[in-house]
Enzyme design. Sequence first.
Site, mmCIF file in Angstrom:
data_model
loop_
_atom_site.group_PDB
_atom_site.id
_atom_site.type_symbol
_atom_site.label_atom_id
_atom_site.label_comp_id
_atom_site.label_asym_id
_atom_site.label_seq_id
_atom_site.Cartn_x
_atom_site.Cartn_y
_atom_site.Cartn_z
ATOM 1 N N GLU A 7 -31.410 -18.251 1.234
ATOM 2 C CA GLU A 7 -30.902 -17.619 2.461
ATOM 3 C C GLU A 7 -29.985 -18.598 3.187
ATOM 4 O OE1 GLU A 7 -30.316 -15.201 4.085
ATOM 5 O OE2 GLU A 7 -31.932 -13.800 4.420
ATOM 6 N N ASP A 52 -33.504 -16.156 11.173
ATOM 7 C CA ASP A 52 -33.380 -16.037 12.631
ATOM 8 C C ASP A 52 -34.619 -15.288 13.138
ATOM 9 O OD1 ASP A 52 -32.503 -15.284 15.216
ATOM 10 O OD2 ASP A 52 -30.414 -15.279 14.596
ATOM 11 N N PHE A 69 -25.103 -19.277 18.470
ATOM 12 C CA PHE A 69 -24.614 -18.230 17.565
ATOM 13 C C PHE A 69 -23.691 -18.911 16.558
ATOM 14 C CE2 PHE A 69 -21.908 -14.939 15.914
ATOM 15 C CZ PHE A 69 -22.847 -13.975 15.593
ATOM 16 N N VAL A 70 -24.155 -18.964 15.296
ATOM 17 C CA VAL A 70 -23.429 -19.776 14.316
ATOM 18 C C VAL A 70 -22.620 -18.936 13.333
ATOM 19 C CG1 VAL A 70 -24.765 -21.912 14.391
ATOM 20 C CG2 VAL A 70 -25.603 -20.009 13.017
ATOM 21 N N ARG A 112 -16.337 -16.456 7.636
ATOM 22 C CA ARG A 112 -17.214 -16.797 6.502
ATOM 23 C C ARG A 112 -16.641 -17.939 5.661
ATOM 24 N NH1 ARG A 112 -21.351 -12.908 5.887
ATOM 25 N NH2 ARG A 112 -20.770 -10.761 6.335
HETATM 26 C C1 PRP Z 1 -27.862 -12.403 8.226
HETATM 27 C C2 PRP Z 1 -28.191 -13.629 7.386
HETATM 28 C C3 PRP Z 1 -29.622 -13.418 6.982
HETATM 29 C C4 PRP Z 1 -30.199 -12.610 8.122
HETATM 30 C C5 PRP Z 1 -31.039 -13.483 8.984
HETATM 31 O O1 PRP Z 1 -27.480 -11.339 7.407
HETATM 32 O O2 PRP Z 1 -27.330 -13.743 6.283
HETATM 33 O O3 PRP Z 1 -29.747 -12.708 5.769
HETATM 34 O O4 PRP Z 1 -29.072 -12.107 8.867
HETATM 35 O O5 PRP Z 1 -31.433 -12.845 10.157
HETATM 36 P P1 PRP Z 1 -32.915 -12.371 10.477
HETATM 37 O O6 PRP Z 1 -33.839 -13.523 10.193
HETATM 38 O O7 PRP Z 1 -32.849 -12.070 11.969
HETATM 39 O O8 PRP Z 1 -33.225 -11.148 9.685
HETATM 40 P P2 PRP Z 1 -26.681 -10.044 7.947
HETATM 41 O O9 PRP Z 1 -27.625 -8.903 8.143
HETATM 42 O O10 PRP Z 1 -25.834 -10.439 9.125
HETATM 43 O O11 PRP Z 1 -25.759 -9.695 6.704
HETATM 44 P P3 PRP Z 1 -24.666 -10.639 5.986
HETATM 45 O O12 PRP Z 1 -25.422 -11.766 5.326
HETATM 46 O O13 PRP Z 1 -24.039 -9.731 5.002
HETATM 47 O O14 PRP Z 1 -23.708 -11.131 7.052
#
Ligand code: PRP
Length: 179
Positions: free
Chosen positions: A101, A105, A154-155, A167
């Site tokens: 991952e 968060d 916010f990263v 990205r």
């Molecule tokens: C983001 C990140 C993790 C997740 C973490 O994905 O890549 O997979 O959120 O957050 P959490 O612990 O609050 O669930 P996102 O849903 O933004 O999709 P992406 O990776 O395609 O940007």
Amino acid sequence: MPTKMKTEPKVLIPEIKLQARIKELAQEINQDYQGREVVAICILKGSFMFYSDLIREIELPMSCEFLGLSSYGGQTITSGEVKVTLDINEPLNGKHVIVFEDIVDSGYTLRYVMSMLRTRGPASIKVCSLLYKPDSLKAEVQLDYVGFKMGNEFVVGYGLDYNEKYRTLPFIGYIENEH
Ligand code: PRP
């Protein structure tokens, strides 16, 4: 929540620090999995850069799988509803799985991933996350390898986005709110 973007992202974790930590994580994984074959699962999209740098430092027989999940959409706060956008190909029965991952968060995504993958009968599952926000955690999750613990910034960058932007930055940056 950054409603308006004040400036371009500022550097929070520079490229050199990211790459050094990635080498350390790879060493830990190499030691822990000596003599075993692993299935390395990249959680798309955010983890693609971290994953591709880290797996090049891992010296184990390994297959690569990609699992697409999304819960933020265009928002900066999780919807809590995790959507599968791409499933993996390989059966996991009896395999040693490592989930990669970019960030944990709220933990909702990881909780979803773990319950989904456990139903497929792997011999073991461990989790490696580049970033971890302990103060934001809402779901109970276990992390086996963590790159950096951080606060509530916010990263973006190094795979992470804001509305699909940033990205491709080679560092982890943060965005300041405009008040
Ligand atoms: C983001 C990140 C993790 C997740 C973490 O994905 O890549 O997979 O959120 O957050 P959490 O612990 O609050 O669930 P996102 O849903 O933004 O999709 P992406 O990776 O395609 O940007």
